[in-house]
Structure formats: structure tokens, C-alpha cells
Design a protein around this motif. Structure first.
Motif, PDB file in Angstrom:
ATOM      1  N   PRO A  71       0.832  -1.214   0.000  1.00 39.33           N
ATOM      2  CA  PRO A  71       0.000   0.000   0.000  1.00 39.33           C
ATOM      3  C   PRO A  71       0.857   1.251   0.000  1.00 39.33           C
ATOM      4  CG  PRO A  71      -0.011  -1.034   2.153  1.00 39.33           C
ATOM      5  CD  PRO A  71       0.682  -1.984   1.230  1.00 39.33           C
ATOM      6  N   VAL A  72       0.344   2.317  -0.653  1.00 34.66           N
ATOM      7  CA  VAL A  72       1.066   3.596  -0.712  1.00 34.66           C
ATOM      8  C   VAL A  72       1.006   4.258   0.656  1.00 34.66           C
ATOM      9  CG1 VAL A  72       1.156   5.859  -1.806  1.00 34.66           C
ATOM     10  CG2 VAL A  72       0.499   3.845  -3.135  1.00 34.66           C
ATOM     11  N   ALA A  73       2.155   4.700   1.171  1.00 33.71           N
ATOM     12  CA  ALA A  73       2.197   5.340   2.485  1.00 33.71           C
ATOM     13  C   ALA A  73       1.526   6.701   2.419  1.00 33.71           C
ATOM     14  CB  ALA A  73       3.640   5.493   2.953  1.00 33.71           C
ATOM     15  N   HIS A  74       0.746   7.071   3.446  1.00 34.63           N
ATOM     16  CA  HIS A  74       0.103   8.388   3.503  1.00 34.63           C
ATOM     17  C   HIS A  74       1.163   9.457   3.676  1.00 34.63           C
ATOM     18  CE1 HIS A  74      -2.760  11.493   4.753  1.00 34.63           C
ATOM     19  NE2 HIS A  74      -3.673  10.720   4.203  1.00 34.63           N
ATOM     20  N   ASP A  75       0.869  10.671   3.180  1.00 37.54           N
ATOM     21  CA  ASP A  75       1.877  11.720   3.247  1.00 37.54           C
ATOM     22  C   ASP A  75       1.991  12.365   4.620  1.00 37.54           C
ATOM     23  OD1 ASP A  75      -0.535  12.895   3.222  1.00 37.54           O
ATOM     24  OD2 ASP A  75      -0.121  14.335   1.633  1.00 37.54           O
ATOM     25  N   LEU A  76       1.231  11.928   5.603  1.00 46.59           N
ATOM     26  CA  LEU A  76       1.379  12.449   6.954  1.00 46.59           C
ATOM     27  C   LEU A  76       2.647  11.889   7.578  1.00 46.59           C
ATOM     28  CD1 LEU A  76      -2.289  12.063   8.190  1.00 46.59           C
ATOM     29  CD2 LEU A  76      -1.168  14.134   7.399  1.00 46.59           C
ATOM     30  N   ALA A  77       3.317  12.727   8.354  1.00 45.09           N
ATOM     31  CA  ALA A  77       4.578  12.292   8.948  1.00 45.09           C
ATOM     32  C   ALA A  77       4.357  11.124   9.912  1.00 45.09           C
ATOM     33  CB  ALA A  77       5.229  13.463   9.681  1.00 45.09           C
ATOM     34  N   GLY A  78       3.226  11.105  10.620  1.00 42.06           N
ATOM     35  CA  GLY A  78       2.960  10.025  11.555  1.00 42.06           C
ATOM     36  C   GLY A  78       2.778   8.683  10.883  1.00 42.06           C
ATOM     37  N   SER A  79       2.497   8.701   9.575  1.00 39.38           N
ATOM     38  CA  SER A  79       2.307   7.442   8.860  1.00 39.38           C
ATOM     39  C   SER A  79       3.595   6.645   8.744  1.00 39.38           C
ATOM     40  CB  SER A  79       1.758   7.725   7.454  1.00 39.38           C
ATOM     41  OG  SER A  79       0.526   8.401   7.530  1.00 39.38           O
ATOM     42  N   ARG A  80       4.721   7.309   9.000  1.00 36.20           N
ATOM     43  CA  ARG A  80       5.988   6.574   8.977  1.00 36.20           C
ATOM     44  C   ARG A  80       6.129   5.662  10.188  1.00 36.20           C
ATOM     45  NH1 ARG A  80      10.032  11.632   7.469  1.00 36.20           N
ATOM     46  NH2 ARG A  80       8.981  12.240   5.536  1.00 36.20           N
TER      47      ARG A  80
ATOM     48  N   ASP B  91       0.105   3.081  11.676  1.00 35.62           N
ATOM     49  CA  ASP B  91      -0.622   2.497  10.563  1.00 35.62           C
ATOM     50  C   ASP B  91      -1.126   3.611   9.633  1.00 35.62           C
ATOM     51  OD1 ASP B  91      -1.983   0.904   8.864  1.00 35.62           O
ATOM     52  OD2 ASP B  91      -3.744   0.681  10.153  1.00 35.62           O
ATOM     53  N   PRO B  92      -0.710   3.654   8.353  1.00 33.87           N
ATOM     54  CA  PRO B  92      -1.141   4.740   7.460  1.00 33.87           C
ATOM     55  C   PRO B  92      -2.649   4.849   7.334  1.00 33.87           C
ATOM     56  CG  PRO B  92       0.679   3.525   6.490  1.00 33.87           C
ATOM     57  CD  PRO B  92       0.251   2.736   7.699  1.00 33.87           C
ATOM     58  N   GLN B  93      -3.345   3.726   7.335  1.00 36.06           N
ATOM     59  CA  GLN B  93      -4.804   3.782   7.207  1.00 36.06           C
ATOM     60  C   GLN B  93      -5.427   4.434   8.430  1.00 36.06           C
ATOM     61  OE1 GLN B  93      -6.570   0.010   6.387  1.00 36.06           O
ATOM     62  NE2 GLN B  93      -8.635   0.844   6.116  1.00 36.06           N
ATOM     63  N   ALA B  94      -4.931   4.064   9.633  1.00 35.06           N
ATOM     64  CA  ALA B  94      -5.456   4.675  10.859  1.00 35.06           C
ATOM     65  C   ALA B  94      -5.143   6.169  10.899  1.00 35.06           C
ATOM     66  CB  ALA B  94      -4.867   3.974  12.080  1.00 35.06           C
ATOM     67  N   MET B  95      -3.957   6.564  10.431  1.00 35.21           N
ATOM     68  CA  MET B  95      -3.601   7.974  10.412  1.00 35.21           C
ATOM     69  C   MET B  95      -4.485   8.746   9.440  1.00 35.21           C
ATOM     70  SD  MET B  95      -1.312   8.652  12.637  1.00 35.21           S
ATOM     71  CE  MET B  95      -0.972  10.295  12.031  1.00 35.21           C
ATOM     72  N   ALA B  96      -4.795   8.143   8.290  1.00 36.13           N
ATOM     73  CA  ALA B  96      -5.659   8.813   7.320  1.00 36.13           C
ATOM     74  C   ALA B  96      -7.059   9.013   7.888  1.00 36.13           C
ATOM     75  CB  ALA B  96      -5.703   8.007   6.026  1.00 36.13           C
TER      76      ALA B  96
END
Length: 320
Positions: free
Chosen positions: A83-92, A95-100
Motif C-alpha cells: 500500500p502507498v504510504a500516507h503523506d502524513l509524517a505520523g504514517s511513517r 498504521d497509514p490507514q489509521a492515520m488517514a
């Protein structure tokens, strides 16, 4: 020769002929120990010699020794991409989905958080040649990208009445991370003519951290005026800050009742040096010059005042 001698010679001859055949028969017999006879040590076979020698070091593996592709030469395969990582810094780190989902909830769900602040940029006592005076300028806002903005300023002589003051209330909309567009009303107070103005302003932070305000006013008498303000904080040390500040006031027409002429009415240049006990409380001292231009200077001369005024100031800058 006697008969006995002839028999003995015949026996010796027969024995001499029989010895080579006996020796060959012994060599070919299995299990016979042939030690002690030099001609019986036959050389060891080649396989036995290789087993007795120490093993030679293995030769290093050479690239291309294997026919299987390696690295980027391998086939991309048909598996699903990650999956493509979200551009939010916390997504690093989360979980990128939870951050989104959290970001979407923060930006869209209501009630949205409200923010607010009250600033008093100028609250000072002025020491002037023609008498001391006091002055304030402050503002406050409440909201997020859409804000209710209130701004006020005024001045007057020490021991006298409020000479000149105004209060502005505006709706402010953030049009960029650094700029707000404001529309509202302004009410004049003080000893002069009382006017109500419609206001349109642009406020924000210019490059090199200049705080800017450009406002246009239309009074209930149809009079156009304008104001431009700029200031910048130059940090001398961690706690000492020098703030140069300029202000220009403009008018599109003569206004004798307000003692203002068309064009540039007044210009102000000030320097205030403050010491920040904290970012919320900083006493300062400084100096400020005010010039009146054009017809406004003529009005002041007619009233017995100088077009140029200089005051030394002592005040407090704070916010909460």
C-alpha cells in the motif's frame, strides 16, 4: 662318472628349472605377505595417493556460476504491490490507514476545535515635548480558518479625555497559510466626528517575517480612507527584541472636520526595544516620530501644532 654322480646332477638340474615357476606362483597367491623383498613393493594406485594427500582449499564461487537471476534481474512477479504510504509524517511510524482516518476526522467532523488569542501590541506611556499622552493598540480573534476578529486602538493626553479611538469587528478568512482576508465594520470614537466605516483588509505575514496590514475604509458619509502597517521583530539576543514599525494613513478626499487632507495624511516610524521575561510579557522602551503631510500638515499648523512630533515611549507588549 659314476651312476650316483649322474643322478645327482640330474636332480640339481630339475630343481634349478623348478625354482622360477615356484617364485611366480607365490607372487600371485592372495593374502601372502611379501615383506622383506624389495622387488615386491609395488607403487600405490592413483586413487590411494589422492586420499592420502591433504584436501586442497575450495575455490571461491564466481559470479555467474549459478544460472539463477539475482537482484533486479529477477522477474517482477505478479504479487500485489504494498500500500502507498500516507503523506502524513505520523504514517511513517503508525498504521497509514489509521492515520488517514484520524486526519479525515480532524478536518471534517464537527464540532471543530476553536482557537483564540488576545494580543496587546502597544500599551504605552508617551513622553512628548507638548505634553505626555497614552496609547494602546490590540486585537483578539476566535475561530480556526474562519475567525471573528476584533481590533482596537486609541490615544489621548494624560489627565484628559479620550482624543481619538476606533474599534473594528470583522469576519476573517484564511486564504493561505500566511494571509487572512477580512471584511467588517469600524466605529470611530473620541472627541472628533463619529463615523462608521465598512472595512476590507488583508492581514498576514510577508516574506522575511514582516507583519503586514493593508486596510481600506468607506465611511457612512462616503469618505474613502486607507491604512498600511508593517513591523518586524529583530532578535538581538534570546530575550531582547528590537521592533521597527511603520504606518501610513491615506485619504481620498479632504475632510476638514477630521482635520485631514487628501493624499498621505500621516506617516509614523517607531523603534521599540523590549525584554521578554516570557513570550507573553515583555516591557519595552523606544522612540516614535509622526509626520503630517500635504493638507493635513496645513491643518495642524493652522491649529497651532507642529506637523512633526517625536515622543519617547515606555510600555508593555503581551498576549494570552
Amino acid at each position: 662318472m659314476t651312476h650316483r654322480c649322474a643322478v645327482a646332477l640330474a636332480a640339481l638340474a630339475a630343481l634349478a628349472l623348478a625354482l622360477p615357476a615356484m617364485s611366480h606362483a607365490q607372487d600371485t597367491m592372495p593374502g601372502m605377505d611379501m615383506g622383506g623383498h624389495q622387488h615386491h613393493h609395488a607403487p600405490a594406485p592413483p586413487a590411494q595417493q589422492a586420499a592420502d594427500q591433504p584436501a586442497a582449499p575450495a575455490a571461491p564461487a564466481t559470479e555467474g556460476a549459478s544460472d539463477e537471476p539475482k537482484g533486479t534481474d529477477q522477474s517482477p512477479g505478479s504479487a500485489e504491490p504494498p500500500p502507498v504510504a500516507h503523506d502524513l509524517a505520523g504514517s511513517r511510524y503508525w498504521d497509514p490507514q489509521a492515520m488517514a482516518q484520524a486526519h479525515h476526522a480532524m478536518m471534517t467532523e464537527r464540532p471543530a476545535p476553536l482557537y483564540g488569542a488576545v494580543k496587546m501590541d502597544i500599551a504605552e506611556y508617551q513622553f512628548g515635548k507638548n505634553g505626555d499622552s497614552w496609547r494602546w493598540e490590540g486585537e483578539g480573534w476566535l475561530g480556526d480558518t474562519n475567525r471573528l476578529w476584533v481590533r482596537s486602538r486609541g490615544e489621548g493626553p494624560v489627565g484628559g479625555r479620550l482624543e481619538d479611538a476606533e474599534v473594528e469587528a470583522a469576519y476573517s478568512r484564511a486564504i493561505s497559510p500566511w494571509w487572512n482576508l477580512q471584511a467588517g465594520v469600524r466605529q470611530d470614537l473620541g472627541t472628533g466626528p463619529v463615523r462608521t466605516h465598512a472595512m476590507l483588509a488583508l492581514e498576514g505575514l510577508a516574506p522575511y517575517r514582516f507583519e503586514m496590514l493593508a486596510a481600506a475604509y468607506l465611511s457612512d458619509k462616503g469618505q474613502w480612507t486607507g491604512r498600511i502597517e508593517a513591523s518586524v521583530d529583530e532578535r538581538v539576543t534570546r530575550r531582547i527584541v528590537l521592533q521597527p514599525r511603520v504606518e501610513f494613513n491615506l485619504s481620498a478626499q479632504d475632510m476638514p472636520q477630521q482635520r485631514l487632507g487628501a493624499g498621505l495624511t500621516t506617516a509614523e516610524l517607531g523603534f521599540r526595544l523590549r525584554y521578554e521575561f516570557s513570550r507573553k510579557f515583555a516591557p519595552y522602551l523606544g522612540v516614535s516620530w509622526t509626520w503630517a503631510g500635504g493638507r493635513t500638515a496645513d491643518y495642524r499648523r493652522a491649529d497651532g501644532e507642529s506637523p512633526l512630533a517625536r515622543v519617547f515611549v515606555l510600555g508593555i507588549k503581551s498576549w494570552f
